[in-house]
Design a protein around this motif. Structure first.
Motif, PDB file in Angstrom:
ATOM      1  N   PHE A   1       0.849  -1.190   0.000  1.00 27.04           N
ATOM      2  CA  PHE A   1       0.000   0.000   0.000  1.00 27.04           C
ATOM      3  C   PHE A   1       0.887   1.244   0.000  1.00 27.04           C
ATOM      4  CE2 PHE A   1      -2.501   3.420   1.689  1.00 27.04           C
ATOM      5  CZ  PHE A   1      -3.794   3.188   1.254  1.00 27.04           C
ATOM      6  N   GLY A   2       0.711   2.102  -0.986  1.00 23.03           N
ATOM      7  CA  GLY A   2       1.476   3.356  -1.013  1.00 23.03           C
ATOM      8  C   GLY A   2       2.943   3.136  -1.309  1.00 23.03           C
TER       9      GLY A   2
ATOM     10  N   GLY B   1      -5.030   5.732  -1.161  1.00 22.08           N
ATOM     11  CA  GLY B   1      -3.667   6.276  -1.143  1.00 22.08           C
ATOM     12  C   GLY B   1      -3.218   6.685  -2.531  1.00 22.08           C
ATOM     13  N   LEU B   2      -2.460   7.766  -2.576  1.00 16.13           N
ATOM     14  CA  LEU B   2      -1.903   8.262  -3.838  1.00 16.13           C
ATOM     15  C   LEU B   2      -0.451   8.602  -3.567  1.00 16.13           C
ATOM     16  CD1 LEU B   2      -2.353   9.501  -6.741  1.00 16.13           C
ATOM     17  CD2 LEU B   2      -2.876  11.634  -5.578  1.00 16.13           C
ATOM     18  N   ASP B   3       0.461   8.094  -4.372  1.00 23.55           N
ATOM     19  CA  ASP B   3       1.860   8.439  -4.130  1.00 23.55           C
ATOM     20  C   ASP B   3       2.568   8.815  -5.419  1.00 23.55           C
ATOM     21  OD1 ASP B   3       3.591   5.857  -5.029  1.00 23.55           O
ATOM     22  OD2 ASP B   3       1.715   5.200  -4.118  1.00 23.55           O
TER      23      ASP B   3
ATOM     24  N   GLU C   1       3.014  11.585  -0.582  1.00 17.60           N
ATOM     25  CA  GLU C   1       1.965  10.577  -0.462  1.00 17.60           C
ATOM     26  C   GLU C   1       0.748  11.231   0.173  1.00 17.60           C
ATOM     27  OE1 GLU C   1       2.329   6.099   0.966  1.00 17.60           O
ATOM     28  OE2 GLU C   1       4.270   7.083   0.962  1.00 17.60           O
ATOM     29  N   TYR C   2      -0.420  10.880  -0.317  1.00 18.66           N
ATOM     30  CA  TYR C   2      -1.664  11.399   0.236  1.00 18.66           C
ATOM     31  C   TYR C   2      -2.529  10.217   0.615  1.00 18.66           C
ATOM     32  CZ  TYR C   2      -6.317  13.521   0.284  1.00 18.66           C
ATOM     33  OH  TYR C   2      -7.584  13.909   0.646  1.00 18.66           O
ATOM     34  N   MET C   3      -3.136  10.269   1.810  1.00  7.81           N
ATOM     35  CA  MET C   3      -4.034   9.190   2.225  1.00  7.81           C
ATOM     36  C   MET C   3      -5.346   9.766   2.711  1.00  7.81           C
ATOM     37  SD  MET C   3      -1.642   6.565   4.309  1.00  7.81           S
ATOM     38  CE  MET C   3       0.052   6.374   3.794  1.00  7.81           C
TER      39      MET C   3
ATOM     40  N   ALA D   1       5.155  15.592   2.019  1.00  8.06           N
ATOM     41  CA  ALA D   1       5.944  15.878   0.822  1.00  8.06           C
ATOM     42  C   ALA D   1       7.372  16.082   1.277  1.00  8.06           C
ATOM     43  CB  ALA D   1       5.425  17.119   0.124  1.00  8.06           C
ATOM     44  N   GLN D   2       8.284  15.423   0.616  1.00 11.34           N
ATOM     45  CA  GLN D   2       9.681  15.550   1.024  1.00 11.34           C
ATOM     46  C   GLN D   2      10.587  15.776  -0.172  1.00 11.34           C
ATOM     47  OE1 GLN D   2      10.238  11.601   2.869  1.00 11.34           O
ATOM     48  NE2 GLN D   2      11.601  11.137   1.159  1.00 11.34           N
ATOM     49  N   LEU D   3      11.636  16.526   0.086  1.00 11.57           N
ATOM     50  CA  LEU D   3      12.631  16.803  -0.937  1.00 11.57           C
ATOM     51  C   LEU D   3      13.966  16.353  -0.369  1.00 11.57           C
ATOM     52  CD1 LEU D   3      12.753  18.256  -3.709  1.00 11.57           C
ATOM     53  CD2 LEU D   3      13.548  20.261  -2.478  1.00 11.57           C
TER      54      LEU D   3
END
Lengths: 293, 471
Positions: free
Chosen positions: B196-197, B327-329, B347-349, B379-381
């Protein structure tokens, strides 16, 4: 909609009746181009601009491995950092180690610098020995022959075609080998410092001495202390060049080190497709040309 | 007679000749051996020069005479022992990963333990294994993880991950994967981290930060979605990467899925109310992942969906609900050169929970319809700017926390952010030192926000045969 999708899939899987080959490095791909020509489809995983130890395991390679008939690798643990997860996710039994569709070329050459024992305190050492064996031009014909044998096994209808291409390749290679032998032997006794032990097979064959490497241990970036010691040794021995693989071009450590010694950094192509090395022939031409200045 | 003598003479002569040749050959052999030995000595000398700190490996003989005798006897015994059935060549890849940290935090451990994220997360009694990382101020031994891998036979690979805490161990993962299914299929059985994700399938030592982001924490739990079950995936024969997968799992996640029934008790009247176990398997999950390359840019995107029942109780109240989790990644990694890269990952849940809440109130059991619509993202960079150095920033936010009980909206905070920055130094792929600073503003106590400020110095080491990580 579903039908269109199914049709698309069908057409994709049947339009490619050719032998589908995936190789890890461009030089292996170039041998395939020589012997397979238009009768194969080829995908090369590593780019010549990538450090051959640290290739990015992009998911797109998984898609190519999924449909491959043959995977040919350098071996000797050079691909250990990126190939195992790609293979594991490829869902393709044909190219798993131990199957006919998997070929490890390091099995066909005598590896040098095989350590007596290995431990990670020694840096990134390969238990099998130095994996950069293909940079000795004398190794290429036997490697090409191993490739052709495997192609014949998997694609017997085209076997005679592959073999005749191989004969042709071998003839041209042997002719050039004479030129390279003569050229490189002029360099006998040349003393260099390498960044990494990439060119050991080539240099050993032709009596070019590697006084040291900028890396204190394989895979460990240069440290000031190590460079200080190496500098003294390089000065004493009269080192002429710092040899740098093309993917490290622009490395400041090597340039500073060369400046301190008042010598030049020579950037050599380490694979096909970079720094004027258009194919596997011009790869060695270019190495010879750049070392002969 | 003379002839015989002559023949004999010739024979002996040729014999001598042969002997001579034999001698020469032996001499040559000796020379070769000497040359080899010389070479060996040379390399040995070189390796000694390179590392003068190498210690003497011969064991000093023990002072105790009886010990001396015993060790001698044992050595002899060893020499005589033959192992015709030795299987050491079949040892699996074994590795051990140590994660250790020093933590500075503006909340005392006692206070930190009591913090909650309203209607989303509260602390569960700790188990062995990964659990809560960097839990206490000062030094933390987060885990020592044993990892095993080997092909079982031509048909299966087996993986096991066994994290140890200071007090015990737990089998986090133990699963077999098929090696040779036709048609691009792969089957997985056992206990494993769900796909998942994006982040959930990764082991903590592969994470880019010292702990997991808020959406993973509140929707999937501190250990992540790790379940017993069966997973199948299919890699489409497309020129780009397209993976479709489904998992059927037991559904025992503390945050979103639970099949076990419960019994609650009125503290005053001691009346009880019981809810039975739900049928298992309780969790069904599907995902699609795809990836493209645009020059040096690699894109990886995924969609995931999970659904299952959730039964959960605390003291005198319980919940019986159905959970849908979306979930969206997205990951975008740009390779600048052979070493440097910059990677954006997010990633969005979204969780939709619908069910009934049971609670004893004023001597009677109350049943109320509950509906929760909650979501969050991170969100990460992260960039590698030197072979041994990486740095990164992460922003996490729970942006939706709508809870309705009995048709009435409950007042819940819905702006719950956390942000972190990290810099790490990895001498090699096998060691890493990471400094992370940040603040988590999602924690509450008694309805009041309690921001947690943290500094974490994390050490991670791996020994043994550990496989490379996927993209």
């Amino acid at each position: 909609m579903l039908r269109v999708f199914a049709l698309l899939l069908l057409s994709l899987s049947f339009s490619l009746a050719q032998l589908r080959v995936v190789t890890t490095y461009p030089w292996i791909g170039d041998i395939f181009r020589e012997v397979g020509r238009d009768r194969i489809t080829l995908h090369v995983i590593a780019k010549p601009t990538e450090d051959f130890h640290f290739v990015v395991p992009r998911p797109t390679h998984i898609a190519k491995l999924r449909s491959a008939d043959l995977l040919v690798i350098n071996g000797a643990s050079l691909e250990i950092g990126f190939l195992p997860p790609l293979l594991q996710q490829s869902n393709n039994p044909k190219v798993q180690p131990g199957r006919q569709g998997f070929l490890d070329l390091s099995q066909f050459v005598e590896l040098i610098e095989k350590p007596e024992r290995v431990s990670r305190e020694m840096g990134d050492v390969h238990p099998e020995g130095n994996p950069h064996y293909f940079l000795d031009p004398h190794n290429i014909p036997s490697l090409a022959s191993a490739i052709v044998e495997r192609m014949c096994l998997l694609d017997s209808p085209n076997c005679t075609y592959y073999r005749s291409n191989f004969e042709d390749f071998q003839r041209r290679w042997k002719a050039r080998l004479k030129e390279w032998d003569a050229g490189f032997l002029q360099l006998k006794g040349l003393k260099v410092v390498q960044y990494h032990k990439t060119y050991d097979y080539l240099f050993r064959r032709y009596g070019i001495e590697t006084v040291g490497t900028l890396e204190p241990l394989p895979g460990i970036p240069p440290t000031p202390k190590h460079l200080e010691r190496l500098k003294k040794e390089a000065e004493n021995k009269g080192v002429k060049f710092i040899v740098l693989e093309a993917f490290r071009k622009g490395d400041r450590n090597s340039q500073n080190f060369a400046n301190q010694l008042g010598i030049k950094v020579v950037v050599l192509p380490q694979d096909v497709g970079i720094e004027n090395a258009r194919d596997i022939f011009s790869l060695f031409d270019e190495i010879l040309r750049r070392l002969s200045v | 007679m003379r002839n015989t003598l002559l023949i004999l003479g010739i024979f002996s002569l040729s014999f001598a000749q042969e002997n001579l040749q034999e001698l020469r050959r032996q001499l040559e052999e000796q020379r070769r051996l000497i040359r080899e030995l010389e070479k060996k000595i040379e390399t040995l000398e070189k390796s000694q020069q390179a590392k003068p700190e190498v210690k003497e490996t011969t064991r000093p003989s023990p002072a105790d005479r009886s010990l001396q005798l015993r060790s001698k006897f044992e050595d002899r015994l060893k020499a005589y022992q033959v192992s015709p059935f030795k299987q050491t060549a079949f040892l699996p890849d074994i590795s051990f990963i140590l994660d250790f940290s020093a933590v500075g935090r503006n909340r005392k451990d006692e206070e930190y333990k009591e913090l909650k994220i309203p209607r989303l997360w509260h602390r569960h009694d700790d188990e062995h294994g990964h659990g809560l990382l960097n839990e206490r101020r000062g030094f933390n031994l987060n885990y020592g993880e044993l990892y095993l891998y080997a092909p079982v036979d031509p048909y299966f690979d087996l993986y096991a991950t066994i994290p140890f805490s200071e007090d015990g161990a737990k089998v986090e993962e133990a699963y077999a994967v098929t090696r040779g299914l036709p048609g691009g299929f792969q089957l997985k059985v056992g206990k494993f981290r769900s796909s998942f994700g994006r982040l959930n399938a990764q082991h903590p030592h592969a994470w880019d930060f010292a702990h997991q982001p808020l959406p993973n924490k509140v929707f999937l739990g501190d250990d992540g979605l790790v379940e017993k079950g069966i997973g199948i995936n299919w890699l489409a024969p497309t020129p780009f990467y397209l993976l479709l997968g489904a998992e059927v799992l037991q559904g025992e996640n503390e945050q979103s899925f639970g099949y076990k029934g419960f019994e609650i008790e009125d503290p005053n009247t001691h009346n009880t109310f019981k809810v039975e176990d739900k049928p298992v398997p309780n969790l069904y999950l599907g995902y699609v992942k795809t990836s493209f390359d645009l020059g040096n840019l690699s894109l990886l995107a995924g969609l995931s969906y999970a659904q299952g029942k959730h039964r959960h109780a605390h003291d005198d109240h319980g919940l019986d609900a159905k959970t849908k989790l979306y979930g969206l990644d997205l990951t975008a990694r740009y390779q600048i050169d052979s070493v440097r890269y910059i990677a954006l990952q997010g990633e969005y849940m979204f969780r939709d929970q619908d069910g009934t809440e049971y609670e004893f109130e004023n001597g009677g059991l109350e049943q109320k319809g509950v509906n929760k619509k909650q979501s969050g993202f991170y969100a990460q960079l992260v960039g590698r700017f030197h072979k041994q150095w990486r740095a990164g920033l992460r922003y996490e936010l729970i942006n939706k926390n709508d809870v309705k009980v009995g048709g009435n909206k409950v007042s819940t905070p819905d702006n719950l952010p956390a942000y972190y920055a990290m810099i790490e130094y990895s001498p090699t792929e096998f060691s890493r030192i990471r400094l992370q600073v940040g603040e988590n503003r999602a924690f509450y106590e008694n309805g009041k926000r309690k921001p947690v400020k943290e500094v974490i110095l994390q050490f991670n080491f791996a020994i043994g045969a550990h496989g490379a990580h996927p993209f």
